[in-house]
Motif scaffolding. Structure first.
Motif, short mmCIF file in Angstrom:
data_model
loop_
_atom_site.label_atom_id
_atom_site.label_comp_id
_atom_site.label_asym_id
_atom_site.label_seq_id
_atom_site.Cartn_x
_atom_site.Cartn_y
_atom_site.Cartn_z
N THR A 2 41.64 38.40 33.91
CA THR A 2 42.45 39.49 34.43
C THR A 2 42.10 40.78 33.89
O THR A 2 41.83 40.62 32.79
CB THR A 2 44.05 39.26 34.62
OG1 THR A 2 44.07 39.14 33.12
CG2 THR A 2 44.23 38.09 35.19
N THR A 3 42.40 41.84 34.45
CA THR A 3 42.29 43.11 33.89
C THR A 3 43.59 43.91 33.78
O THR A 3 44.32 44.09 34.95
CB THR A 3 41.46 44.11 34.68
OG1 THR A 3 40.05 43.45 34.45
CG2 THR A 3 41.06 45.34 34.01
N LEU A 68 48.40 41.88 46.08
CA LEU A 68 47.79 42.75 45.22
C LEU A 68 48.85 43.95 44.30
O LEU A 68 48.83 43.94 43.38
CB LEU A 68 46.80 43.84 46.02
CG LEU A 68 45.60 43.23 46.59
CD1 LEU A 68 45.15 43.95 47.51
CD2 LEU A 68 44.68 42.80 45.41
N VAL A 78 44.82 43.82 37.67
CA VAL A 78 44.08 43.69 38.96
C VAL A 78 43.74 42.47 39.27
O VAL A 78 43.20 41.40 38.59
CB VAL A 78 42.56 44.60 38.62
CG1 VAL A 78 41.52 44.50 40.02
CG2 VAL A 78 42.96 45.91 38.41
N SER A 80 41.69 40.03 40.59
CA SER A 80 40.28 39.77 40.68
C SER A 80 39.98 38.69 41.71
O SER A 80 39.09 38.57 42.06
CB SER A 80 39.83 39.33 39.34
OG SER A 80 40.49 38.13 38.66
N GLU A 81 41.06 37.74 41.91
CA GLU A 81 40.80 36.63 42.93
C GLU A 81 40.82 37.12 44.22
O GLU A 81 40.35 36.69 45.29
CB GLU A 81 42.21 35.63 43.03
CG GLU A 81 43.44 36.23 43.07
CD GLU A 81 44.12 36.59 41.89
OE1 GLU A 81 45.48 36.61 41.74
OE2 GLU A 81 43.58 37.14 40.90
N SER A 83 39.13 40.52 44.63
CA SER A 83 37.96 41.36 44.50
C SER A 83 37.22 41.32 45.61
O SER A 83 36.65 40.37 46.31
CB SER A 83 37.43 40.96 43.09
OG SER A 83 36.09 41.74 43.13
N THR A 85 34.12 42.29 45.47
CA THR A 85 32.62 41.75 45.08
C THR A 85 32.52 40.42 45.52
O THR A 85 33.37 39.39 45.32
CB THR A 85 32.60 41.74 43.47
OG1 THR A 85 33.09 43.17 43.12
CG2 THR A 85 31.38 41.47 43.05
N ARG A 204 37.72 33.35 43.18
CA ARG A 204 38.24 34.12 44.18
C ARG A 204 38.65 33.50 45.34
O ARG A 204 38.47 32.18 45.46
CB ARG A 204 37.11 35.36 44.65
CG ARG A 204 36.84 36.65 43.81
CD ARG A 204 36.01 37.32 44.34
NE ARG A 204 34.51 36.79 44.19
CZ ARG A 204 33.80 36.71 43.14
NH1 ARG A 204 34.16 37.41 42.25
NH2 ARG A 204 32.31 36.29 43.25
#
Length: 290
Positions: A2-3, A68, A78, A80-81, A83, A85, A204
């Protein structure tokens, strides 16, 4: 994994709400209410499939936004799961695996002379199942893999999270019409392991959402099958199924068949082994380096 959303020290309320038990209770409850609303929408627009799809897509987007938002404002991270990307690739692979595994189950039944195709319905019969597939896949994956698995994993690690999320996921299917304990346990094993493995492997939710969506859609819209004990809807293929329930799944659907148990569990174990090999398994909190 996590961020932080901010470097500032979180308030007491944020720390409490961000803790795993409160996260399950609060975020899980909100998503559960939204999932219930989604079910009401599907029922209200049962005779207007395009409107049902439009409303379901809107509610799915709202559910993702709530998830989110909770991560950013409450957990100060954030998500990330979710994301973007790799989103397209993982979602597409999930769709292929889900559709492929279900089709393989039916092809085996066909080879055994149990499942027989008697004709085809108009293409329009494939539209209503879109709403069901989107709603169930997005909300159930947010709830069971995003909230429940993620929360348990934070404290107890990946293996405990897989066991807990799989059991809860399977047993919640007991509330479905024509539900059986056997069917619920089969889902806990075959789908619980596979979907948790998909999350662990990619970190993710897109792979598991894609699989879940494609399995349910292929089952209902293409093969006109019973989805987890719910009433079967008319899909593209008209067919007859005659055989022992341990092979067909009986009134619960193919999920309760030994064929699905073997195929899906095998696929899940393969992904689990890949996750282990790539170092994607998280140990319990007390075994992690400080």
């Amino acid at each position: 994994m996590t961020t932080p959303a901010s470097s500032a020290q979180p308030h007491l309320a944020q720390r409490i709400l961000g803790a795993p038990p409160a996260r399950v209770a609060v975020l899980g409850f909100i998503l559960l209410l939204m999932m219930s609303l989604n079910t009401d929408v599907e029922s209200s627009y049962a005779g207007q499939p395009l409107k049902a799809v439009a409303h379901t897509v809107a509610l799915a987007i709202a559910g993702l936004a709530v998830y989110l938002g909770y991560a950013f404002f409450v957990e100060r991270r954030v998500a990330s799961e979710l994301s973007v990307t790799g989103m397209g690739r993982e979602f597409a692979i999930g769709l292929l695996i889900g559709a492929g595994l279900y089709a393989a189950c039916e092809l085996i039944l066909m080879a055994l002379g149990i499942y027989r195709v008697t004709g085809l319905n108009p293409w329009a019969t494939m539209i209503p199942a879109i709403a069901m597939a989107i709603g169930s896949s997005v909300y159930e994956e947010l709830l069971f893999r995003g909230v429940l698995f993620g929360s348990v994993e934070k404290w107890l690690g990946s293996w405990a999270a897989m066991v807990v999320s799989s059991l809860v996921f399977g047993l919640t299917h007991l509330i479905n019409p024509q539900a059986t304990l056997e069917g619920a346990l089969f889902i806990a094993v075959e789908a619980g392991i596979l979907l948790a493995a998909a999350f662990m492997l990619t970190r993710r939710l897109w792979l598991s959402i894609g699989f879940h969506l494609a399995w349910n859609y292929t089952q209902s819209a293409i093969f006109s099958g019973i989805v987890s004990g719910n009433e079967a809807q008319e899909g593209l293929i008209r067919s007859t199924t005659r055989g022992p329930s341990w092979l067909t799944g009986g009134n619960f659907g193919v999920e309760s068949s030994v064929i699905a148990l073997v195929l899906c569990t095998t696929c899940g174990i393969v992904m689990l082994l890949m996750a282990v090999k790539r170092g994607k398994i998280l140990p319990p909190a007390w075994k992690r380096p400080g």
